[in-house]
Scaffold this motif. Sequence first.
Motif, mmCIF file in Angstrom:
data_model
loop_
_atom_site.group_PDB
_atom_site.id
_atom_site.type_symbol
_atom_site.label_atom_id
_atom_site.label_comp_id
_atom_site.label_asym_id
_atom_site.label_seq_id
_atom_site.Cartn_x
_atom_site.Cartn_y
_atom_site.Cartn_z
ATOM 1 N N VAL A 88 0.846 -1.201 0.000
ATOM 2 C CA VAL A 88 0.000 0.000 0.000
ATOM 3 C C VAL A 88 0.876 1.244 0.000
ATOM 4 O O VAL A 88 0.581 2.224 -0.680
ATOM 5 C CB VAL A 88 -0.930 -0.005 1.229
ATOM 6 C CG1 VAL A 88 -1.657 1.326 1.332
ATOM 7 C CG2 VAL A 88 -1.911 -1.152 1.128
ATOM 8 N N ALA A 89 1.944 1.167 0.776
ATOM 9 C CA ALA A 89 2.889 2.276 0.860
ATOM 10 C C ALA A 89 2.158 3.571 1.155
ATOM 11 O O ALA A 89 1.392 3.651 2.111
ATOM 12 C CB ALA A 89 3.715 2.360 -0.407
ATOM 13 N N ASP A 90 2.363 4.555 0.337
ATOM 14 C CA ASP A 90 1.776 5.853 0.652
ATOM 15 C C ASP A 90 0.538 6.142 -0.186
ATOM 16 O O ASP A 90 0.121 7.278 -0.323
ATOM 17 C CB ASP A 90 2.815 6.956 0.461
ATOM 18 C CG ASP A 90 3.467 6.863 -0.912
ATOM 19 O OD1 ASP A 90 3.023 5.993 -1.697
ATOM 20 O OD2 ASP A 90 4.397 7.629 -1.193
ATOM 21 N N ALA A 91 -0.025 5.111 -0.727
ATOM 22 C CA ALA A 91 -1.255 5.322 -1.475
ATOM 23 C C ALA A 91 -2.368 5.682 -0.500
ATOM 24 O O ALA A 91 -2.372 5.229 0.643
ATOM 25 C CB ALA A 91 -1.627 4.048 -2.238
ATOM 26 N N ARG B 153 5.146 -4.060 -5.085
ATOM 27 C CA ARG B 153 4.035 -4.186 -6.020
ATOM 28 C C ARG B 153 4.422 -5.005 -7.247
ATOM 29 O O ARG B 153 3.597 -5.229 -8.131
ATOM 30 C CB ARG B 153 3.546 -2.802 -6.449
ATOM 31 C CG ARG B 153 2.936 -2.051 -5.277
ATOM 32 C CD ARG B 153 2.501 -0.670 -5.678
ATOM 33 N NE ARG B 153 2.131 0.113 -4.491
ATOM 34 C CZ ARG B 153 1.848 1.398 -4.515
ATOM 35 N NH1 ARG B 153 1.902 2.067 -5.655
ATOM 36 N NH2 ARG B 153 1.524 2.026 -3.410
#
Lengths: 499, 343
Positions: A88-91, B153
């Motif tokens: 997800v990180a910074d989404a 990802r």
Amino acid sequence: MARRIFAIVLVVLGLGTIGAAIASGTIWRPDDRVTLALAAAPDVPVVITAPGVLDAVDDTVDVRVVAADPSSPVVIAMGRESDVRAWVADAPHWEITGLADWETLAHTEATEGAAPADPTDDPTDATETTDGGEASESPSDDAEETETPSDDAETEAPGDDAEAEPLPDPAGSDLWVEEVTGTGEATYTWTSVPGRWVMLVATDGTQPAPQVELTWDREVETPFVQPGIILGSAVTLLGLALLVVQLLADLERRRARRAAARTAPEPVVTTTVEGDRPLTRREIRLAAEAARRGRKGRSGGPATTTDEMTAVGAESPSTVEASDDGTAAPETPPTASTPAEAGGDELAAWVRSGAASQLMHEGERTTPADLELGDEEPTPAAAPAPADAAGPDEGDDAPRRTRAGADRPQGRDRWWRRRRDDAAAPAETEQAEPSGSDQPDAGGSVPEQASPGPATGSGDTEQIPVVRPDDEPNPQTSGASWRETWGFGGTDHEREEER
Amino acid sequence: MSTGQPLRARVARLGAVLAAAALLVAGCAVPLPTVEADPPPDGPQPALDEPRLERVLAAVSDALAAGDETGDVTDFGTRVQGPAMHSRRAEYRLAARTADTDEAVEPQVLTTEPQVVAISNEDEWPKRVLVITTIAEGMNTPLLLGMEQDDPRGDYHLYAWVRLLPETTTPPMAAPVEGSPDVPPDAEGLVLSPADTLDAYADLLENDADSEFADTFAEDRFRSLVVEDREAIAESVEDAGEYTEEYSIRQFEPVGMQTADGGAVVIGALRADHVYERTIDDSELTVAGQIAAFAGSESIDVETSLTARYYVTVAFYVPPADADDTTIQVLGAERVLESVDTE
């Protein structure tokens, strides 16, 4: 009356409690299965659950996600926290942090560029801030909170690149331990395993994530059924007991009255039995009658004292005298002689009513032993006894108690003595009636006479057998001091109230 | 009041009853459970668990199968990248060009059936997996697959593979459930860092016994073949010109993963340029065989020079610097003709 109302209230409350207890285990019993959903459909492409959320209620959770667009793909993916957060990180995403209530999932919102590291710390803050059904509002606050740290993170982290890229379709990522896909809707059942597992829900990574519903079996306890029933029963029984006692007492009173009416022209005796209000009113009436009768012939020591009493404001001397007369020379005054006669009736009445009153006290149970003694004194005869008894008791207890303690009982004594005054009034009436001369005065100044004179007097007569030796000084002194300080006002008030 | 009960006591009693009733009503609400997450894992975790590894391997296998079918590396999707993709593309090309010749070469048979697995346990990406496969049908030696996930990802993809050399003993790797640390190209504590190892081996291939690293590496079958080949060719062309080989490092970073003894398995890609130069006038320098077939003819007459470029992938075991035996072993290698240029 008040007692009866109180008893009825108790019964009603008790029954209500029983009913509520039963209802809490039946019709009000919470559902065994609960479904919680997000307060609103997400407007971000990804929703994740914080570790521990999925097994917050039960080990097995049924997940159902429904996309706004029934034709869009949906993905439910399970992954390790580190993997999912890295993905997800910074989404911008929502993170389900817990249960806002039994229908709503609490969540925090991480907007664009939220640092991936921050969400780990968020859950704690989040649970604090997102509470209740306002989840839809409060999360937005959270988002602002999380936004600020994100700004910092943005500068540090290589978030710019990731920001520019749209989220890929999460379906098929090697990170997911389990993955369920569907169109428009998907369901998934997960059973808790050790570790920090995070569920990720999305459509295709670009469209808003679907609405999330989590369904658990939950353990529903009905902790209030048994205690509620027990408590309710106890209260009901208590109320019933009070009622019965009341009714019995009433019966007794009526019977006694009737008996008195039959036997003697002076039913007054019966009135003396109880210190209750109706009786006192009655007494007053009787006293008034007696007064009418008594006016015809005033005579005797008491008569003089009562005369003085009738003169307004002369209460104190009169009472003192009365008390003196009563205690010091119970036999000398005409009252004394009459009590002897009336004593028989009184005693009978007391025996009869006394039982009832004792019962009542048992039922009520609130007052300490000393006070109970006092309470028992609706009958004028009994009244003095407790007073005396209380006195000596105090003396005995004195070593144990501090003076303050000793004082207190006195205060209470005052209280019951006041009542005894009421009772005393009838006592007087009895006494007076035979003498004839007293009565009018009594009628005129019931309160005054009531407290000191007759009470002690009648008490003495009866109690002499019981507690006499120590009694005499105590009742006098205490009575006297009380009279001096509070007694008059107190009696007056009482009278007024009663009238 | 005439009742013996102090008002306060009564109120208190009533209050108690009311409170009990209120409790009852409140009891309908089951308390909300709090979220209690398990503590984070203590140590490093392997990047993949077994089911996921199997899934990844199956995906790679599927991708390879898809590519094999069409001979087009674009059918690999994201599952085969880097040196593996380049060498596979070369293989497909070579196979296609030599298909109708005597020099027909089939692409390497690749399998992803795991025999030994080492999984990276780093927190950061890229994450890597080394797999020693079983011996595929039609092959006589297992493969060593290097796989990598560049970012969260992305997908795990086959990064490089080599055939293990005959009689090679692979170093013991840490158990997959524990995971193995990655070894960066410039790692210390090894006889040579992965990058240096590759450099050194390139030099060794080029110079053989004259290389300063001749003693650093154990003898290996690949190098001996290369040297034999080179000497033979050099001898055969010496009437017409010169034959030289140049080895250089590819742009891909060598991949390293720690072994159980603190050494490292390193996979790297090299470029080998075989240069045929016609240096003697009026002589004829003809190159036949695979190179000619690759160029689409039976033989090539070299005018000035011919450069055959090979894609070489080599796997090493680099022992820790403090090991008893500090010679670097070559575990496996792969070489495929990538291009032929004539001038």
